[in-house]
Design a protein around this motif. Structure first.
Motif, short mmCIF file in Angstrom:
data_model
loop_
_atom_site.label_atom_id
_atom_site.label_comp_id
_atom_site.label_asym_id
_atom_site.label_seq_id
_atom_site.Cartn_x
_atom_site.Cartn_y
_atom_site.Cartn_z
N LEU A 1 0.56 -4.72 2.93
CA LEU A 1 -0.13 -4.05 1.82
C LEU A 1 -0.79 -5.02 0.85
O LEU A 1 -1.89 -4.74 0.35
CB LEU A 1 0.86 -3.16 1.05
N THR B 1 4.66 0.81 4.49
CA THR B 1 5.06 0.46 3.12
C THR B 1 5.46 -1.01 3.02
O THR B 1 5.99 -1.44 2.01
CB THR B 1 6.24 1.34 2.65
N SER C 1 -6.56 -3.54 -7.88
CA SER C 1 -5.89 -2.87 -6.76
C SER C 1 -4.49 -3.43 -6.55
O SER C 1 -3.53 -2.67 -6.36
CB SER C 1 -6.72 -3.03 -5.48
N PRO D 1 -4.20 1.61 -3.80
CA PRO D 1 -2.92 1.45 -3.10
C PRO D 1 -2.55 2.65 -2.22
O PRO D 1 -2.02 2.47 -1.12
CB PRO D 1 -1.92 1.29 -4.26
N HIS D 2 -2.84 3.87 -2.69
CA HIS D 2 -2.54 5.06 -1.88
C HIS D 2 -3.43 5.12 -0.64
O HIS D 2 -2.97 5.46 0.45
CB HIS D 2 -2.70 6.31 -2.72
N LEU E 1 -0.74 -1.62 -7.06
CA LEU E 1 0.32 -1.64 -6.04
C LEU E 1 1.63 -2.14 -6.62
O LEU E 1 2.70 -1.56 -6.37
CB LEU E 1 -0.12 -2.52 -4.87
N GLN F 1 3.16 0.56 -8.98
CA GLN F 1 3.67 1.72 -8.24
C GLN F 1 4.97 1.39 -7.51
O GLN F 1 5.87 2.23 -7.42
CB GLN F 1 2.60 2.21 -7.25
N THR F 2 5.07 0.18 -7.01
CA THR F 2 6.29 -0.23 -6.32
C THR F 2 7.42 -0.49 -7.31
O THR F 2 8.55 -0.06 -7.09
CB THR F 2 6.03 -1.49 -5.49
N THR G 1 -4.71 2.65 0.88
CA THR G 1 -4.27 1.59 1.78
C THR G 1 -3.02 2.00 2.55
O THR G 1 -2.93 1.77 3.76
CB THR G 1 -4.00 0.30 0.99
N ARG G 2 -2.06 2.61 1.86
CA ARG G 2 -0.84 3.07 2.55
C ARG G 2 -1.16 4.09 3.62
O ARG G 2 -0.60 4.06 4.73
CB ARG G 2 0.15 3.67 1.54
N VAL H 1 -4.69 -4.25 0.25
CA VAL H 1 -5.21 -3.62 -0.97
C VAL H 1 -6.29 -4.49 -1.62
O VAL H 1 -7.24 -3.96 -2.22
CB VAL H 1 -4.09 -3.32 -2.01
N HIS I 1 5.01 -4.63 2.24
CA HIS I 1 4.10 -5.33 1.34
C HIS I 1 3.50 -6.59 1.96
O HIS I 1 2.53 -7.12 1.43
CB HIS I 1 4.82 -5.67 0.03
#
Length: 343
Positions: free
Chosen positions: A289, A284, A75, A274-275, A79, A82-83, A277-278, A293, A286
């Protein structure tokens, strides 16, 4: 202050949910074990059946810990990717790590039939599969990193990783085409993933690598927040782009590579969590996050493993199939409502 308090309460609730899922996972299986039996096994107290103690401590506890570690690692890796690439469909294996691990295992299994005898038996030991998968992931990572030294654009690194993944996947396809039925079956069993094959020594190694990846992720929180607004903005804050990029890639490789090496490729957890969790935290940042996550990923992996055990039955389903059945609809749902996606 109110927002911080609400996040704190949410983290406490998620922690209790994680513990509850952990205990539920240990209690479920072909033989149901009540909670008092589980606590008795942990504390060394009197227990109704001595076989319960062996089942809890030697079989179910390592598997539950493995589920939590894999949930944390995949997870958080998702994240980070994706970031870094600012791409909502990036996952922990976009750099070709999973394909590299598959190539290492495929080469090992094919090599066993070539060398045969004692060497073949040694090659197919549990540790040799882990080493082969780790070497495969590491070699792909080294290749991607070497090429990335000549590339300044982050998106180019993403494309390079995907291309190396395609190359290694193609080689694996050729190897499986020429393998016999027994070798193909063994390779397919590895690709289905398994949380129940780890001993305590292997768990300690996996724990060390996951914790190291989490520490690197925590160090990178400021950089990750800046990456969301673009590399030029990050530079204006005095962030070393190349150094931060390499730290993120190394952290992802440690976590995703070690998870794949020890339990096989696990799909969709790194992409979907991650999605989720957001959306759940509506942020957004971190700083929020990164720990969240991990908690949600650990909970989801424990739930998937509990389903895979098919409680009160001798049947155990492949964990990769369960994560795919749960994760794929989540990704489809996210794509359908992507205009509302927080990113």
């Amino acid at each position: 202050m109110v927002a911080q308090k609400s996040y704190r309460i949410t983290f406490i609730v998620l922690s209790f949910v994680l513990i509850a899922c952990f205990l539920l996972n240990i209690s479920l299986g072909s033989v149901g074990i009540p909670l008092d039996g589980i606590f008795a096994a942990f504390t060394g107290g009197e227990i109704e059946k001595e076989t319960w103690r062996i089942t809890v401590l030697d079989i179910r506890l390592p598997k539950a810990i493995a589920a939590v570690l894999v949930g944390f690692g995949l997870s958080l890796s998702g994240l980070l990717m994706q970031t870094l690439f600012r791409n909502p469909l990036s996952g922990p294996f976009v750099l070709g790590l999973s394909s590299g691990a598959s190539l290492g295992v495929a080469l090992l299994i094919m090599g066993a039939s070539i060398f045969g005898g004692f060497l073949g038996t040694f090659l197919l030991s549990s540790y040799s599969l882990v080493i082969a998968a780790s070497l495969g992931s590491f070699l792909v990572l080294l290749t991607v990193m070497a090429v990335s030294f000549r590339v300044k654009d982050t998106m180019s690194i993403l494309i390079i990783g995907l291309m190396f993944g395609s190359i290694t996947a193609a080689i694996v396809s050729v190897l499986t085409y020429f393998s016999d039925a027994e070798e193909l079956k063994q390779f397919m069993l590895w690709t289905l993933g398994s949380l129940g094959n780890l001993n305590w020594e292997e768990l300690s190694i996996l724990s060390f690598l996951i914790v190291l990846g989490i520490i690197l992720s925590i160090i990178s929180i400021k950089s990750l927040n800046a990456f969301l607004l673009g590399e030029n903005y990050a530079r204006s804050l005095g962030i070393d782009i190349k150094r931060s990029r390499y730290i993120v890639i190394i952290a992802t490789s440690l976590m995703a590579g070690s998870c794949t090496a020890f339990v096989g490729p696990i799909a969709f957890i790194g992409l979907a969590v991650p999605h989720l969790t957001r959306l759940f935290f509506n942020t957004t940042n971190h700083k929020i996050l990164v720990p969240s996550v991990c908690l949600i990923g650990g909970i989801l992996m424990l739930i998937c493993d509990s389903i895979a055990q098919v409680p009160l039955s001798e049947i155990t389903l492949p964990i990769n199939a369960i994560t795919s059945m749960i994760g794929a609809p989540v990704v489809i749902w996210l794509l359908v409502r992507k205009r509302k996606m927080i990113f």
